[in-house]
Design an enzyme around this catalytic site. Sequence first.
Site, PDB file in Angstrom:
ATOM      1  N   GLU A  82       0.867  -1.189   0.000  1.00  0.00           N
ATOM      2  CA  GLU A  82       0.000   0.000   0.000  1.00  0.00           C
ATOM      3  C   GLU A  82       0.904   1.239   0.000  1.00  0.00           C
ATOM      4  OE1 GLU A  82      -1.623   0.932   3.921  1.00  0.00           O
ATOM      5  OE2 GLU A  82      -3.545   1.484   3.023  1.00  0.00           O
ATOM      6  N   LYS A 125      -9.499   2.211  -1.738  1.00  0.00           N
ATOM      7  CA  LYS A 125      -9.691   1.639  -0.397  1.00  0.00           C
ATOM      8  C   LYS A 125     -11.007   2.080   0.241  1.00  0.00           C
ATOM      9  CE  LYS A 125      -7.038   1.156   3.939  1.00  0.00           C
ATOM     10  NZ  LYS A 125      -5.786   1.591   4.604  1.00  0.00           N
ATOM     11  N   GLU A 145      -5.805   8.779   7.749  1.00  0.00           N
ATOM     12  CA  GLU A 145      -6.373   8.317   6.469  1.00  0.00           C
ATOM     13  C   GLU A 145      -7.740   8.944   6.213  1.00  0.00           C
ATOM     14  OE1 GLU A 145      -5.801   4.367   4.858  1.00  0.00           O
ATOM     15  OE2 GLU A 145      -4.691   3.827   6.651  1.00  0.00           O
ATOM     16  N   CYS A 198      -4.759  -3.128   2.852  1.00  0.00           N
ATOM     17  CA  CYS A 198      -4.415  -2.998   4.265  1.00  0.00           C
ATOM     18  C   CYS A 198      -5.549  -3.306   5.238  1.00  0.00           C
ATOM     19  CB  CYS A 198      -3.828  -1.624   4.536  1.00  0.00           C
ATOM     20  SG  CYS A 198      -3.038  -1.601   6.158  1.00  0.00           S
ATOM     21  N   ASN A 245       0.368  -1.013   5.403  1.00  0.00           N
ATOM     22  CA  ASN A 245       1.271  -0.254   6.288  1.00  0.00           C
ATOM     23  C   ASN A 245       0.644  -0.376   7.657  1.00  0.00           C
ATOM     24  OD1 ASN A 245       3.126   2.070   4.630  1.00  0.00           O
ATOM     25  ND2 ASN A 245       1.358   1.300   3.514  1.00  0.00           N
TER      26      ASN A 245
HETATM   27  N1  CDV Z   1      -2.894   1.426   6.635  1.00  0.00           N
HETATM   28  C1  CDV Z   1      -3.778   0.774   7.416  1.00  0.00           C
HETATM   29  O1  CDV Z   1      -4.925   0.581   7.024  1.00  0.00           O
HETATM   30  N2  CDV Z   1      -3.367   0.345   8.649  1.00  0.00           N
HETATM   31  C2  CDV Z   1      -4.265  -0.299   9.564  1.00  0.00           C
HETATM   32  C3  CDV Z   1      -4.136   0.106  10.990  1.00  0.00           C
HETATM   33  C4  CDV Z   1      -2.939  -0.336  11.675  1.00  0.00           C
HETATM   34  C5  CDV Z   1      -4.431   1.519  11.256  1.00  0.00           C
HETATM   35  C6  CDV Z   1      -4.173  -1.817   9.524  1.00  0.00           C
HETATM   36  O2  CDV Z   1      -5.242  -2.430   9.642  1.00  0.00           O
HETATM   37  O3  CDV Z   1      -3.101  -2.385   9.423  1.00  0.00           O
END
Ligand code: CDV
Length: 312
Positions: free
Chosen positions: A46, A123, A142, A168, A193
């Site tokens: 990502e 997303k 985000e 993610c 991430n």
């Molecule tokens: N980039 C993400 O979506 N991270 C989320 C959390 C850690 C905020 C995750 O589900 O990994």
Amino acid sequence: MTRRTVAVAQVGGIQPDEDRPAVVERLVHLLEEAAERGAQFVVFPEMALTTFFPRYWTEDTDRVDSWFESAMPNPAVQPLFDRAKELGVGFYLGYAERTDDGHHYNTAIVVDSSGGICGKYRKIHLPGHSDNRRDLRAQHLEKKYFEVGDLGFGVFDVDGLKVGLCLCNDRRWPEVYRVLALQGADLVVLGYNTPLDVPGWQEPPHMKMSTHLLSLQAGAYQNSLWVAAAAKCGVEDGSYMIGGSAIATPGGDILVQALSDSDEVVVGTIDTDYSEPFRRSVFDFEAHRRPEHYRLIIERTGRGEPVPAPIP
Ligand code: CDV
């Protein structure tokens, strides 16, 4: 039977002052190593072109613009597209997208072995917050920088393989895999991430890795498909993100997993035949699913009161 050798190309921390050409050069090296080891498809993380910028609050629009791609490919990313086409390797790539009409998304594309973009995802599950928590060293903004994706959860034909896309945080939501499985996905690919410090997430650090792997394994098993997940990880500007890039099998096992939290390629061969026994028995959807009893899933978003059930 469809067999594919798939690589997850884990990317170590990208520092804020690392420019696109330097990052793309790193991605090209990972792609070349993957191809050398027989990979036909490579999964990148990502937001693979920048540092994980949602950790920063800024109102400087030039700074924000510098994190987003307004075209894909663009001159900075073209070397990755060119090298992948030369090597005959497809790939998945996450990046921050700004559309011509000014919308901002956390986006991923898939590119087939002839170099064409054949699928796109924006997303949908955006974690974190949109307010400025100025006391925190690293925020998770985000919800400030991105809009909720408008393309749904799509499955695309990538060189003859049905590939479902997500990003993610989506990997933690069972609905995502099921919607992709109902469209026949053989492989779900995602980049992530996952920082250790996320405002409001109180679990102990070791659970960041266990819940990550659990989500991949459960999604794969309960939907009889393969899952390949690539991390951006290690330390970025003082903030640590977990590694653990992996491929999970339709039986819920981990086929391969990265050992480091820096640039690393892990390669595994997936075989759609391996999904079949699961699809024909415990998870024969046609025979056993009862969607008429799952209505709450689309009728309710949050937790609510029990729905009165008859006691005959
Ligand atoms: N980039 C993400 O979506 N991270 C989320 C959390 C850690 C905020 C995750 O589900 O990994």
